[in-house]
Design an enzyme around this catalytic site. Structure first.
Site, PDB file in Angstrom:
ATOM      1  N   ASP A 167      19.767  -4.628  32.664  1.00 29.17           N
ATOM      2  CA  ASP A 167      18.903  -5.794  32.463  1.00 29.17           C
ATOM      3  C   ASP A 167      17.569  -5.358  31.843  1.00 29.17           C
ATOM      4  OD1 ASP A 167      17.920  -8.379  32.667  1.00 29.17           O
ATOM      5  OD2 ASP A 167      17.763  -8.388  34.857  1.00 29.17           O
ATOM      6  N   SER A 174      27.637  -5.216  38.346  1.00 29.32           N
ATOM      7  CA  SER A 174      27.527  -5.052  39.815  1.00 29.32           C
ATOM      8  C   SER A 174      27.701  -3.623  40.330  1.00 29.32           C
ATOM      9  CB  SER A 174      28.504  -5.967  40.587  1.00 29.32           C
ATOM     10  OG  SER A 174      28.001  -7.284  40.663  1.00 29.32           O
ATOM     11  N   THR A 175      27.986  -2.648  39.457  1.00 31.22           N
ATOM     12  CA  THR A 175      28.286  -1.305  39.978  1.00 31.22           C
ATOM     13  C   THR A 175      27.070  -0.375  39.997  1.00 31.22           C
ATOM     14  OG1 THR A 175      28.995  -0.442  37.812  1.00 31.22           O
ATOM     15  CG2 THR A 175      30.680  -1.453  39.208  1.00 31.22           C
ATOM     16  N   TYR A 203      23.669  -3.291  42.483  1.00 31.56           N
ATOM     17  CA  TYR A 203      24.379  -4.207  43.380  1.00 31.56           C
ATOM     18  C   TYR A 203      25.480  -3.540  44.201  1.00 31.56           C
ATOM     19  CZ  TYR A 203      21.991  -8.496  41.791  1.00 31.56           C
ATOM     20  OH  TYR A 203      21.066  -9.489  41.534  1.00 31.56           O
TER      21      TYR A 203
HETATM   22  N1  AR6 Z   1      24.116   0.198  28.619  1.00 35.36           N
HETATM   23  C1  AR6 Z   1      25.273   0.094  29.336  1.00 35.36           C
HETATM   24  N2  AR6 Z   1      25.309   0.221  30.683  1.00 35.36           N
HETATM   25  C2  AR6 Z   1      24.141   0.463  31.321  1.00 35.36           C
HETATM   26  C3  AR6 Z   1      22.902   0.576  30.653  1.00 35.36           C
HETATM   27  C4  AR6 Z   1      22.917   0.441  29.238  1.00 35.36           C
HETATM   28  N3  AR6 Z   1      21.805   0.527  28.506  1.00 35.36           N
HETATM   29  N4  AR6 Z   1      21.939   0.820  31.579  1.00 35.36           N
HETATM   30  C5  AR6 Z   1      22.551   0.863  32.785  1.00 35.36           C
HETATM   31  N5  AR6 Z   1      23.882   0.658  32.636  1.00 35.36           N
HETATM   32  P1  AR6 Z   1      22.919  -2.315  36.969  1.00 35.36           P
HETATM   33  P2  AR6 Z   1      24.077  -4.439  38.686  1.00 35.36           P
HETATM   34  C6  AR6 Z   1      24.952   0.618  33.651  1.00 35.36           C
HETATM   35  O1  AR6 Z   1      22.177  -1.760  38.114  1.00 35.36           O
HETATM   36  O2  AR6 Z   1      24.687  -3.445  39.588  1.00 35.36           O
HETATM   37  C7  AR6 Z   1      19.016  -5.188  37.723  1.00 35.36           C
HETATM   38  O3  AR6 Z   1      17.767  -4.819  38.242  1.00 35.36           O
HETATM   39  C8  AR6 Z   1      24.712   1.261  34.986  1.00 35.36           C
HETATM   40  O4  AR6 Z   1      24.846   2.672  34.887  1.00 35.36           O
HETATM   41  O5  AR6 Z   1      22.225  -2.438  35.655  1.00 35.36           O
HETATM   42  O6  AR6 Z   1      24.875  -5.640  38.256  1.00 35.36           O
HETATM   43  C9  AR6 Z   1      19.204  -6.683  37.625  1.00 35.36           C
HETATM   44  O7  AR6 Z   1      17.987  -7.349  37.350  1.00 35.36           O
HETATM   45  C10 AR6 Z   1      25.845   0.646  35.800  1.00 35.36           C
HETATM   46  O8  AR6 Z   1      27.068   1.323  35.522  1.00 35.36           O
HETATM   47  O9  AR6 Z   1      23.507  -3.815  37.305  1.00 35.36           O
HETATM   48  C11 AR6 Z   1      19.738  -7.050  38.972  1.00 35.36           C
HETATM   49  O10 AR6 Z   1      18.688  -7.205  39.920  1.00 35.36           O
HETATM   50  C12 AR6 Z   1      25.945  -0.767  35.220  1.00 35.36           C
HETATM   51  O11 AR6 Z   1      25.224  -0.724  33.990  1.00 35.36           O
HETATM   52  C13 AR6 Z   1      20.566  -5.857  39.351  1.00 35.36           C
HETATM   53  O12 AR6 Z   1      20.022  -4.756  38.624  1.00 35.36           O
HETATM   54  C14 AR6 Z   1      25.388  -1.877  36.099  1.00 35.36           C
HETATM   55  O13 AR6 Z   1      24.238  -1.418  36.784  1.00 35.36           O
HETATM   56  C15 AR6 Z   1      22.013  -6.016  38.930  1.00 35.36           C
HETATM   57  O14 AR6 Z   1      22.752  -4.940  39.419  1.00 35.36           O
END
Ligand code: AR6
Length: 181
Positions: free
Chosen positions: A40, A127-128, A131
């Site tokens: 995000d 979510s991984t 979350y």
């Molecule tokens: N490109 C692709 N994947 C990524 C990138 C990127 N640039 N950066 C991180 N990831 P998360 P969630 C991966 O925490 O679990 C936020 O603060 C990361 O390694 O981004 O759905 C939101 O505002 C992991 O494998 O999302 C919410 O509050 C995946 O993206 C909360 O986090 C998801 O990790 C959502 O949590």
């Protein structure tokens, strides 16, 4: 790694979702739509303030975004024209509807992409991260949700999973190999 479902190919790659030349990228947002960490934060930083401006308008109209839903904004300065913001479930042990909400996040995002006339869409592993959804279980839900939706027929040419590390990519590859063609 690739798999064809109907006229759509599912592609698994390691990479950064902010650099993908696709029509839409999906953001793993939170209900406030005001940005955050992880993917995000990366999307808002790379895409610039136009994305947040549209998120604020959406929140004014519909309020917070419930987990499992999805809305679209501009892609701002990203190579992608659109960002589709969805909210995955926070993992609470798996008995509180987490798989259904995660499944819905993928399917609703695909529907927004189709409504926008997209031919290609890229997903992160929703979510991984923050979350806490267990990786292999999330990969299973994600791939089954996308395959199930595509089996109903879709104008999409490509659904790309852009996975941020070798570990995440390997988990998705393992699950996709096990799923029946
Ligand atoms: N490109 C692709 N994947 C990524 C990138 C990127 N640039 N950066 C991180 N990831 P998360 P969630 C991966 O925490 O679990 C936020 O603060 C990361 O390694 O981004 O759905 C939101 O505002 C992991 O494998 O999302 C919410 O509050 C995946 O993206 C909360 O986090 C998801 O990790 C959502 O949590």
């Amino acid at each position: 790694m690739e798999r064809r479902v109907g006229n759509t190919r599912i592609v698994l790659v390691r990479g950064d979702i902010t650099r993908q030349g696709v029509d839409a990228v999906v953001n793993a947002a939170n209900p406030s739509l005001m940005g955050g960490g992880g993917v995000d934060g990366a999307i808002h930083r790379a895409g610039g303030p136009a994305i947040l401006d549209e998120c604020k308008k959406i929140v004014k109209e519909i309020g917070r975004l419930a987990p499992g839903n999805a809305v679209a904004t501009t892609g701002g300065r990203l190579p992608a024209r659109h960002v589709i913001h969805t909210v995955g479930p926070v993992w609470r042990g798996g008995g509180r509807g987490e798989p259904e909400v995660l499944r819905s996040a993928y399917v609703e995002s695909l529907k927004r992409a189709e409504e926008l006339g997209c031919r290609s869409v890229a997903f992160p592993s929703i979510s991984t991260g923050a979350y806490g959804y267990p990786l292999e279980e999330a990969a299973q839900v994600a791939l089954e949700a996308v395959i199930g939706h595509l089996e109903e027929g879709s104008p999409l040419e490509e659904v790309r999973f852009v996975l941020f590390s070798d570990t995440v990519l390997a988990a998705y590859e393992t699950v996709l190999k096990k799923l029946k063609p």
